[in-house]
Design a protein around this motif. Sequence first.
Motif, PDB file in Angstrom:
ATOM      1  N   UNK A  32       1.611  15.101  -6.856  1.00 19.84           N
ATOM      2  CA  UNK A  32       3.218  14.525  -6.861  1.00 19.84           C
ATOM      3  C   UNK A  32       3.670  14.955  -8.002  1.00 19.84           C
ATOM      4  N   UNK A  33       2.959  15.572  -9.298  1.00 20.83           N
ATOM      5  CA  UNK A  33       3.844  16.096 -10.213  1.00 20.83           C
ATOM      6  C   UNK A  33       4.166  17.747  -9.963  1.00 20.83           C
ATOM      7  N   UNK A  35      -1.378  11.459  -1.196  1.00 22.72           N
ATOM      8  CA  UNK A  35      -1.189  10.267  -1.924  1.00 22.72           C
ATOM      9  C   UNK A  35      -0.982  10.375  -3.200  1.00 22.72           C
ATOM     10  N   UNK A  36      -0.151   9.356  -3.864  1.00 20.85           N
ATOM     11  CA  UNK A  36       0.089   9.762  -5.166  1.00 20.85           C
ATOM     12  C   UNK A  36      -1.429   9.745  -6.233  1.00 20.85           C
ATOM     13  N   UNK A  37      -2.136   9.077  -5.679  1.00 22.81           N
ATOM     14  CA  UNK A  37      -3.600   9.383  -6.637  1.00 22.81           C
ATOM     15  C   UNK A  37      -3.973  10.549  -6.528  1.00 22.81           C
ATOM     16  N   UNK A  62      -5.384  14.249  -6.915  1.00 23.60           N
ATOM     17  CA  UNK A  62      -4.753  15.480  -8.044  1.00 23.60           C
ATOM     18  C   UNK A  62      -4.395  16.665  -7.441  1.00 23.60           C
ATOM     19  N   UNK A  72       0.975  -1.285  -0.052  1.00 23.67           N
ATOM     20  CA  UNK A  72      -0.021  -0.115   0.050  1.00 23.67           C
ATOM     21  C   UNK A  72       0.836   1.212   0.096  1.00 23.67           C
ATOM     22  N   UNK A  73       1.067   1.984  -1.052  1.00 23.00           N
ATOM     23  CA  UNK A  73       1.804   3.125  -1.258  1.00 23.00           C
ATOM     24  C   UNK A  73       1.314   4.142  -0.272  1.00 23.00           C
ATOM     25  N   UNK A 125      -3.668  16.799 -13.001  1.00 22.27           N
ATOM     26  CA  UNK A 125      -2.645  16.792 -12.938  1.00 22.27           C
ATOM     27  C   UNK A 125      -2.426  16.127 -11.348  1.00 22.27           C
ATOM     28  N   UNK A 126      -1.423  15.205 -11.231  1.00 24.16           N
ATOM     29  CA  UNK A 126      -1.247  14.811  -9.774  1.00 24.16           C
ATOM     30  C   UNK A 126      -0.593  15.377  -8.758  1.00 24.16           C
TER      31      UNK A 126
END
Lengths: 159, 291
Positions: free
Chosen positions: A68-69, A21-23, A25, A1-2, A65-66
Amino acid sequence: MPGLVHVTTTINGNQTDFLCEPRQSLLECLRDVVGMTGSKEGCNDGNCGACTVNMDGRIVCSCLVLGVEAQGAEVNTIEGVASADGLHPIQQSFLENAALQCGICTPGFIVATKALLEAEPDADEARIRHWLAGNLCRCTGYDKIVRAVLDAGERMRAG
Amino acid sequence: MRAIDYQAPTSLSEAVSIMAANGDRARPLAGGTDVLVQLRGGRREADVVMDTKKIPELNTLNLGDNGLQLGAAVPCYRIYQDSAVAAAYPGLIDAAGMIGSIQIQGRATVGGNLCNAAPSGDTIPPVITLGGEAHINGPNGWRTLPAENFCTGPGRNALENGELLVAIQLPAPAANSGTAYLRFIPRNEMDIAVAGVSSTVQLDASGQTIQSARIALASVGPTPILATAAGDSLAGKAVSDEAIAEAGRLASEAATPITDMRGTIRQRHHLVDVLTRRTLNIAIRRARGEE
Ligand SMILES: Cc1cc2nc3c(=O)[nH]c(=O)nc-3n(C[C@H](O)[C@H](O)[C@H](O)COP(=O)(O)OP(=O)(O)OC[C@H]3O[C@@H](n4cnc5c(N)ncnc54)[C@H](O)[C@@H]3O)c2cc1C
Ligand code: FES
Ligand code: FES
């Protein structure tokens, strides 16, 4: 689990750190993590432009856009448009031209308009309508928005 | 969207190992304008989302003697803002400047458009008529595929597990050649093509005779279609309304459209005919340097 990711970014000129969380936006990160709720969620799929922010000099839909980006990026949002001296000329002309009713679309329109007029303060109506085609408004019928942008262009040319 | 792991490799070899290690559980992310919508809507699933924007080979936009090397992660705005690229490939710019909105063009890539393999992908027909090749890298090394063989079905492409599209290579435009792309949508912007056509022509030095032509179609079949017979019908012919009309008829015959909420079979056949004639005329004017 990230797990959660640490993101360091610059928002409206201020270095900002957040965990996400990476998911998630960028829009979710701005609104729910950083607490900047100026950018709005309309469609969450790139069609309405209410979530428009400027990222590294380009307007983008922050819902596509995520978060994390945004690592290392320069993000500019509606919260950075007014200055300590008062409203930006674009905001002033939106007010004076009654270019908003419910106001949900307005932050997106203003961020998109700012990117256009900073590059092309003499943009004509056709250019403005084309540039803003990715911003939807269910209230105004667009005419007042276009007039406000033309007016803002004049104000910005006058300095 | 369910939980994902995010990876942003900075080299091609690192990217290929991530793809190889995760198989079809890994999804490349270029501009994200298709993949984030699909992951959120549950139409695609992934454990690992791999950002391709930090890989140098995928970020290259290089115009040289061999043509254009267009990295798979280069967004549309970079293509049309590059005045040398825009001057050399106006037919590609027709399409890159048409995808979604200014916001979408700030992120969306031609590589993503091709990999997403929607029948309606606007940049795919001009990439095909311009003679584009897909440069692919994966666990078994490099391979190259003509763009017209890249899409294999709606949303499906020819990439094997673990393979990445690295770049699209467009040959240098031949002398006296021109390309144009047009689509039909019921609005001015922000819609999906009911039909789209790209035409590339190469004229002789006098500008009066067509030496060769390629015509490709969008939104009128399960994949973009290279209408070979339509293009070939023009080879060796003098530029004339009759020759162009015949190509329009043959292109319309090559279409295999369906009826859906955007349009009917009959309307789409008609649109292909009209758009073929229009794009041929623009491509001919461009080949002559008239626009
Ligand atoms: C509001 C809106 C309007 C749109 N309008 C249009 C339109 O007018 N015309 C049109 O054609 N499209 C349109 N689209 C769809 C989309 O913007 C385009 O298909 C775009 O070109 C996709 O590029 P991307 O970089 O965002 O792709 P991504 O979403 O990043 O990727 C697309 C697919 O390709 C895969 N992929 C990406 N890079 C690689 C690679 N290097 N190797 C292997 N696989 C890869 C991804 O995993 C994904 O499956 C629209 C989308 C939105 C949200
Ligand atoms: S919420 Fe992002 S475009 Fe509508
Ligand atoms: S003012 Fe209500 S959507 Fe634009």
